[in-house]
Design an enzyme around this catalytic site. Structure first.
Site, PDB file in Angstrom:
ATOM      1  N   GLU A 131      21.874  49.364  30.712  1.00 35.92           N
ATOM      2  CA  GLU A 131      22.099  49.408  32.158  1.00 35.92           C
ATOM      3  C   GLU A 131      21.291  48.337  32.894  1.00 35.92           C
ATOM      4  O   GLU A 131      20.668  48.590  33.914  1.00 35.92           O
ATOM      5  CB  GLU A 131      21.769  50.811  32.698  1.00 35.92           C
ATOM      6  N   ASP A 166      25.602  61.272  28.303  1.00 33.74           N
ATOM      7  CA  ASP A 166      24.560  61.215  29.332  1.00 33.74           C
ATOM      8  C   ASP A 166      24.301  62.554  30.012  1.00 33.74           C
ATOM      9  O   ASP A 166      24.715  62.754  31.146  1.00 33.74           O
ATOM     10  CB  ASP A 166      24.970  60.175  30.399  1.00 33.74           C
ATOM     11  N   GLU A 176      20.333  66.330  37.230  1.00 29.48           N
ATOM     12  CA  GLU A 176      21.241  65.277  37.695  1.00 29.48           C
ATOM     13  C   GLU A 176      22.709  65.708  37.639  1.00 29.48           C
ATOM     14  O   GLU A 176      23.447  65.539  38.604  1.00 29.48           O
ATOM     15  CB  GLU A 176      21.033  64.009  36.870  1.00 29.48           C
ATOM     16  N   TRP A 180      32.026  52.113  33.216  1.00 29.50           N
ATOM     17  CA  TRP A 180      30.930  52.901  32.635  1.00 29.50           C
ATOM     18  C   TRP A 180      31.287  53.615  31.335  1.00 29.50           C
ATOM     19  O   TRP A 180      30.423  54.183  30.665  1.00 29.50           O
ATOM     20  CB  TRP A 180      30.402  53.918  33.652  1.00 29.50           C
TER      21      TRP A 180
HETATM   22  C1  BDP Z   1      21.342  58.273  33.689  1.00 28.76           C
HETATM   23  C2  BDP Z   1      20.883  58.162  35.101  1.00 28.76           C
HETATM   24  C3  BDP Z   1      20.164  56.875  35.391  1.00 28.76           C
HETATM   25  C4  BDP Z   1      19.090  56.633  34.336  1.00 28.76           C
HETATM   26  C5  BDP Z   1      19.702  56.673  32.961  1.00 28.76           C
HETATM   27  C6  BDP Z   1      18.666  56.602  31.844  1.00 28.76           C
HETATM   28  O1  BDP Z   1      22.028  58.268  35.931  1.00 28.76           O
HETATM   29  O2  BDP Z   1      19.623  56.966  36.682  1.00 28.76           O
HETATM   30  O3  BDP Z   1      18.456  55.419  34.547  1.00 28.76           O
HETATM   31  O4  BDP Z   1      20.368  57.894  32.771  1.00 28.76           O
HETATM   32  O5  BDP Z   1      18.472  57.619  31.181  1.00 28.76           O
HETATM   33  O6  BDP Z   1      21.604  59.629  33.447  1.00 28.76           O
HETATM   34  O7  BDP Z   1      18.077  55.569  31.614  1.00 28.76           O
END
Ligand code: BDP
Length: 673
Positions: free
Chosen positions: A285, A364, A392, A533
């Protein structure tokens, strides 16, 4: 050392009342002069001063003795306690002849033994108790904070934080008064947590400097956590040699890069001798990583492991590596495959002090995912499993969602079939990590009932075999000491099944996402469907779900060992709750439960929204009752109103979407718009 009590902040599971049984006794402490032993003495003195007990001097009578096995003056009651050695963090607990005994080899064990007595309350001082040895099942029990020093324009100060600002930083600097950090350390120690990473895994320019010229702030935090046996870790950027060191490269095989890390790490340990180590999100990311230099993740992790090794530190290297710029038209590139594709070929190449930190699912932190196959694929690598205590994707601390039942399933999952090792057994040397849900909110966690998730995380990391309902029971007893059976029943009724309730009214059958892009709250079925994504559901007029089979799909099922590779491959055998994660099926496909997919979607969404309303109704019965503080009552009530609203919104959008796609009416004739 004084025990931290912070006015205007809810005491969570350590209200003074929780110490009544212990504090009303005469307590003898036989320990060394270490900082953690001093903490135990201070805790005992604080509890006794409040509740009428007394700290016993050697030679005086006592009801409870907390002693180190190395103490030269162990009384006969303690010497008589025999059991397996407690080890570095464990303790022996026994009671006979009217004396309760806690024996530990190390001060940390004494501290955990102290909190075990607090948890037991009066039961710790009744009858006889044959010697029990308590030891943590997992070596490192860690919370990762996604805190920033500054406020990010989109994410706020705490990334995915739903409890206000950071308890560490405010207005760009460390909080002047760190009592609250110490109070947090105390809460964590009472659950068994022994490590905290203080800053976000997405390391921005300001936070990168915590490694060098702002290291003093990390040292100040470490001083607060140390008193409660917790070591501090730091998230670092892989590009540190460039952004902080002025080098032209961060290539892990370049000598000057390695030397920079060695020097920098040495300085960290000069300042913080018990520093835990680094956490790294690389090539993920947008974060920098070894791929830029044609190097792999073992090269990257080992460089940091080598810098940390002389000082006893570890690097937590995250396996969350995937392409977030995927073409949605390409049905073969599967985000779920990514971590296994990247990491399984590297098994055996990681240093001993490198820990691969793997999210529990391959995507995730969704409400329901299969367990990441990376955990089964790395027998020669130290592994840690990563969970999200912060909600989240599970209601963002506006919804009641007690997550221990999910975590317990994760930790108990057996890749190689019944009777074989579980996830918790494969991760003993690495540990359990979770993203914290705490902020500067007066209830710590926004939703007061979300405190239970933080509590349960620590308890499960200590003992993955604990029953989630029993953990909740402990939490209720400690947090609401005035509450009787009625409150207990109400809270169990609201919370025990709340994760499944949440699952019922959100994305169905393991397909995941369907949340609003960016902030991830509330329904948006197609929100991520045509984005890069890699999180798709592929719903069309004929069916829904992602074909991840070997025969016709992405081949992801092949990343599992037998028997799960076959079970997931088969439409007939795949567990219902994960069917759409693994298969694209027609709406009329009949589940193992006997219902069709489309009817299951309608039924669960109607039921889930109804259950949310029932949860609210249970809480409403407590109005005006003096077992719950009125402000806390009101806070929960306000969140429950939002949960009910949101659950109905989910129900209506999901049901309508699938009704329109499929054209199949509800078998029970309920209204779907
Ligand atoms: C996702 C989140 C993001 C995090 C990423 C992570 O949306 O904000 O930076 O994981 O784990 O769930 O690095």
């Amino acid at each position: 050392m004084t025990v931290p009590h912070v006015d205007d902040v809810h005491p969570a599971w350590l209200p003074p009342e929780a110490f009544r049984a212990l504090g009303a006794r005469r307590v003898l402490v036989l320990a060394d002069a270490s900082e953690v032993a001093e903490t135990v003495r201070a805790e005992v003195a604080d509890a006794c001063a409040r509740h009428g007990g007394a700290v016993a001097a050697p030679g005086e009578p006592y009801d409870l003795v907390l002693a180190l096995t190395s103490d030269g003056s162990l009384p006969a009651a303690a010497q008589a306690v025999k059991g397996p050695e407690p080890g570095a963090e464990g303790f022996l607990l026994a009671r006979s002849g009217g004396v309760t005994v806690v024996l530990a080899d190390q001060p940390a064990g004494l501290l955990y033994g102290f909190f075990a007595v607090v948890r037991l309350g009066e039961a710790a001082f009744e009858g006889d108790r044959p010697a029990e040895t308590h030891r943590p099942a997992l070596a490192r029990r860690m919370l990762d904070h996604w805190d920033n020093i500054g406020v990010h324009p989109v994410m706020g100060q705490v990334e995915r934080g739903y409890s206000g600002g950071s308890i560490f930083w405010h207005d760009g600097v460390l909080h002047e008064d760190l009592t609250r950090v110490r109070a947090y350390a105390r809460l964590l120690a009472a659950t068994g947590v022994n490590a905290v990473a203080v800053n976000n895994v997405n390391v921005h320019a300001t936070e990168a400097r915590l490694l060098t010229d702002r290291l003093g702030e990390v040292a100040a935090l470490a001083a607060e956590f140390r008193a409660y046996g917790i070591r501090v870790h730091l998230s670092v950027t892989f590009a540190s040699p460039i952004v902080l060191g002025g080098l032209e490269t961060a290539n892990p095989v370049e000598e000057d890069v390695r030397a920079w890390w060695a020097r920098t790490t040495e300085r960290v340990y000069e300042t913080i001798p018990d520093f835990g180590g680094y956490v790294v999100k690389a090539d993920s990311e947008g974060q920098p990583g070894p791929f830029a230099y044609g190097r792999d993740h073992a090269d990257g992790a080992n460089m940091l492991a080598d810098a940390l090794a002389p000082h006893g530190g570890v690097v937590h290297w995250r396996a969350f590596v995937y392409n977030h710029r995927q073409d949605w038209r390409d049905r073969k590139t599967d985000r779920a495959r990514a971590a296994h594709d990247h990491f399984s070929p590297l098994d055996g190449r990681f240093r001993d002090n490198a820990i691969l930190q793997v999210k529990y699912g391959p995507i995730d932190f969704q409400t329901r995912e299969p367990i990441s196959p990376v955990i089964a694929a790395m027998p020669a690598t130290k592994l840690a499993v990563e969970l999200q205590v912060t909600q989240e994707y599970t209601g963002q601390q506006r919804h009641v969602c007690y997550l221990a039942p999910m975590w317990s399933e994760v930790l108990g999952f057996r890749f190689w079939g019944p009777g074989e090792r579980a996830v918790a057994d494969v991760t003993t040397s690495g540990g359990l990590v979770a993203v914290s849900n705490v902020g500067d909110d007066p209830y710590w966690t926004g939703h007061p009932l979300a405190q239970a998730n933080l509590y349960a995380f620590g308890r499960l990391a200590w003992n993955p075999g604990l029953d989630p309902a029993a953990i909740l029971d402990e939490w209720i007893g400690l947090t609401f000491p005035k509450g009787g059976e009625g409150l207990r029943e109400t809270l169990h009724g609201m919370m025990d099944g709340s994760w499944r309730t949440y699952e019922r009214y959100t994305a169905p059958l393991g397909v995941g996402f369907m949340v609003r892009p960016g902030h991830h709250y509330g329904p948006d079925v197609d929100g991520y469907e045509y984005t890069p994504w890699g999180t798709y559901h592929f719903a069309d007029r004929d069916g829904v779900g992602v074909d991840r089979t070997r025969s016709t799909g992405t081949g992801y099922t092949g990343q599992y060992p037998a028997p799960w590779s076959q079970v997931y491959e088969s439409r007939a055998e795949c567990p219902d709750e994960l069917l759409l994660f693994f298969h694209h099926v027609p709406y009329e496909h009949v589940l193992q439960s006997g219902t069709t997919v489309i009817q299951h979607i309608y039924d669960t969404h109607f039921a889930g929204a109804e259950e949310a309303a029932e949860i609210r109704a249970l809480w409403a019965k407590l109005e005006g009752d003096d077992v719950v503080d009125p402000a806390l009552y009101a806070r929960v009530r306000e969140r429950l109103d939002e949960q009910v609203r949101s659950a109905e919104e989910w129900r209506d959008q999901i049901n309508t979407y699938f009704f329109r796609k499929s054209g199949v009416p509800d078998a029970h004739g309920r209204t779907i718009h």
